[in-house]
Design an enzyme around this catalytic site. Structure first.
Site, mmCIF file in Angstrom:
data_model
loop_
_atom_site.group_PDB
_atom_site.id
_atom_site.type_symbol
_atom_site.label_atom_id
_atom_site.label_comp_id
_atom_site.label_asym_id
_atom_site.label_seq_id
_atom_site.Cartn_x
_atom_site.Cartn_y
_atom_site.Cartn_z
ATOM 1 N N SER A 233 0.689 -1.178 0.117
ATOM 2 C CA SER A 233 0.185 -0.056 -0.031
ATOM 3 C C SER A 233 0.939 1.229 -0.032
ATOM 4 O O SER A 233 1.840 1.014 0.296
ATOM 5 C CB SER A 233 -0.899 -0.025 1.053
ATOM 6 O OG SER A 233 -0.238 0.344 2.281
ATOM 7 N N GLU A 254 6.463 -0.263 -5.042
ATOM 8 C CA GLU A 254 5.239 -0.577 -6.112
ATOM 9 C C GLU A 254 4.013 -0.530 -4.982
ATOM 10 O O GLU A 254 3.846 -1.302 -4.169
ATOM 11 C CB GLU A 254 5.493 -1.917 -6.948
ATOM 12 C CG GLU A 254 6.461 -1.857 -7.910
ATOM 13 C CD GLU A 254 6.133 -0.836 -8.846
ATOM 14 O OE1 GLU A 254 4.996 -0.509 -9.211
ATOM 15 O OE2 GLU A 254 7.402 -0.086 -9.585
ATOM 16 N N CYS A 288 -3.367 -4.698 -8.151
ATOM 17 C CA CYS A 288 -3.021 -3.408 -8.255
ATOM 18 C C CYS A 288 -3.337 -2.719 -9.824
ATOM 19 O O CYS A 288 -3.279 -1.486 -10.018
ATOM 20 C CB CYS A 288 -1.537 -2.928 -7.993
ATOM 21 S SG CYS A 288 -0.373 -3.979 -8.851
ATOM 22 N N GLU A 387 -7.782 2.923 -3.936
ATOM 23 C CA GLU A 387 -7.948 1.761 -4.161
ATOM 24 C C GLU A 387 -8.627 0.841 -3.431
ATOM 25 O O GLU A 387 -8.339 1.024 -2.019
ATOM 26 C CB GLU A 387 -6.268 1.120 -4.204
ATOM 27 C CG GLU A 387 -6.097 -0.018 -4.631
ATOM 28 C CD GLU A 387 -4.627 -0.498 -4.709
ATOM 29 O OE1 GLU A 387 -4.342 -1.101 -5.787
ATOM 30 O OE2 GLU A 387 -4.078 -0.255 -3.792
#
Length: 486
Positions: A233, A254, A288, A387
């Site tokens: 995250s 990432e 993701c 997200e």
């Protein structure tokens, strides 16, 4: 061959070439059937993490000096075994993560391909020669290993993400300390077993299971770590960056994204629907790269939505190992509760619930929910800005292509974006203007092949790209050497 056949779960730490017990254990549950207990897996203490760091630091010089052919042989063998065992390891992965077996099997196969690819890269480590501005002086530019690399990987692609980090780290001569997610320990142990069989110098590769607070924090605050590669995250990514900065440890992050798929006016409806289904709902949306924003041009909106809803009704939700299942359970009860709360928020904003939106009861008690679609949503709503990690997508209308592209870019994230169109001009414009690291045309938003770079922009990524030859920018340091001939 199963995990428990070789390694007892309670003794699942791998440090300095030995399997060790932890100071406590954590229960691993099958999200498809929460009555199925997959084992109690060892949890490392701070002292054991420090032991792994010291082992990795001691082993790294020997591994870097190991011949290229031996390194190549090791990575090739790991990749070959993963691919040969993709059926049983795929079942193991699906049992603890919840993705359908076809996806679990595919992930193991792809993980094997990463190791095979970097096995070949071992033999392509070639430097550069340059002329000096001074007569009689030659210059060599070479790459050397960074040193000790800490790898922190997520649960949603527990083997593939780990593989695309571990494989290049080892290929370029680094030692590794791997902290996988606590939700998928079986897959981590299975991969470690395969690596263990290759006879690397003790300490070259280490597995430390445990919490982020205990294990992760010890790794990222250590001044004996040379590099940290993290996938997770944004909030945790910030913590990693803050912790590594005082020690000048190189950092690769990432993180999250909020990807958009544009349905242009000239889109083929079938192509658009299939790209939406795969992008938004495969893996239960726990990716993701998931296309959770569907930006649809007004002229095609109604026909596309009708076809999408019809296709969603054909998707089978069920046990990850059941034949024909497209959407398995989400990973745990915490994730399910979060997903359902986002559905409530979307409704509170005024979104029109067009499909799904509910928890499902199955023959086996698990963390099931239906694929969910909202219509008439606005891009500025938090449901379209944060997200979510759910099998849930929101349709956003756009009046023209310019507005659609502006909507795609109106986010703090920038991992991937896609468009469905039959126009070369439109696709060229979109590829140029999308503010993302990856762009897909007439394809689902997804990850990239193992031989090309993967990563994003804005708050999605930080540091050098992963995968392909670009990985060497993170896992190696450049040395420039001068020599004068007498």
């Amino acid at each position: 061959m199963t995990v428990v056949a070789e390694v007892v779960a309670e003794k699942a730490l791998y440090i300095a070439g030995e399997w060790l017990p932890g100071t406590s254990t954590l229960k691993n549950i099958n999200p498809s059937d929460i009555s199925q207990h997959l084992g109690d897996f060892a949890q490392a203490s701070q002292q054991q993490v420090q032991q792994a760091i010291e082992a990795a630091k001691f082993a790294q010089p020997a591994w870097e000096k190991t011949s290229l052919e031996q390194k190549q042989k090791v990575l090739q063998a790991i990749g070959d075994e993963l691919i040969a065992r993709c059926d049983d390891l795929g079942k193991l992965l699906s049992s603890e993560e919840g993705k359908p077996f076809t996806e679990g099997r595919g992930e193991i196969y792809r993980a094997g391909q990463f190791f095979q690819y970097y096995a070949a890269e071992v033999l392509r480590q070639i430097g550069d020669i340059a002329d000096s501005i001074r007569p009689g002086v030659s210059i060599e530019i070479t790459r050397e290993a960074v040193g000790v690399v800490a790898i922190i990987s997520p649960w949603n692609f527990p083997t593939a993400t780990a593989a695309w980090k571990i494989a290049p780290a080892l290929a370029f001569g680094n030692s590794v300390i791997w902290k996988p997610a606590n939700l998928t320990p079986s897959s981590a142990v299975a991969l470690t077993e395969i690596i263990h069989r290759q006879g690397l110098p003790a300490g070259t590769f280490n597995l430390v299971l445990g919490s982020g607070a205990e294990v992760g924090n010890t790794l990222i605050h250590s001044d004996q770590i040379d590099a940290v590669s993290f996938t997770g995250s944004v909030d945790v990514g910030r913590q990693v960056a803050a912790a590594t900065a005082p020690n000048f440890v190189r950092c690769q992050l990432e993180m999250g994204s909020k990807n958009a798929l544009v349905i242009a006016e000239d889109a083929d409806i079938h192509t658009a629907v299939e790209a939406s289904i795969m992008g938004a709902f495969s893996g239960a949306g726990q990716k993701c790269t998931a296309s959770s924003r569907l930006v649809v041009l007004e002229n095609i909106h109604d026909a596309y939505v009708d076809a999408l809803i019809k296709r969603m009704g054909q998707l089978k939700v069920g046990h990850a190992l059941e034949e024909g299942v497209f959407i398995g359970p989400v990973v745990d009860n915490k994730q399910l509760a979060s997903n359902l709360s986002w559905i409530e928020k979307a409704q509170a904003h005024g979104g029109e619930l067009a499909f799904g939106g509910n928890k499902l009861s199955m023959a086996h008690e698990g963390y099931y929910m239906s694929p969910t679609l909202f219509l008439n949503t606005q891009n500025q709503w938090d449901v379209n800005q944060e997200e979510i990690f759910a099998p849930m997508a929101c349709v956003i209308k756009a009046s023209d292509l310019d507005e659609a592209i502006a909507t795609v870019n109106d986010t703090r994230f920038g991992l991937t974006a896609g468009i469905v169109t039959q126009s070369l001009r439109t696709s060229a414009l979109f590829k140029q203007q999308a503010q993302t690291g990856c762009v897909m045309v007439n394809l689902p938003t997804a990850g990239t092949d193992y031989h090309v770079p993967f990563g994003g922009r804005k708050q999605s990524s930080f540091g050098p790209r992963e995968q392909g030859q670009y990985a060497k920018e993170f896992y190696t340091v450049v040395k420039t050497a001068y020599q004068r001939a007498y």
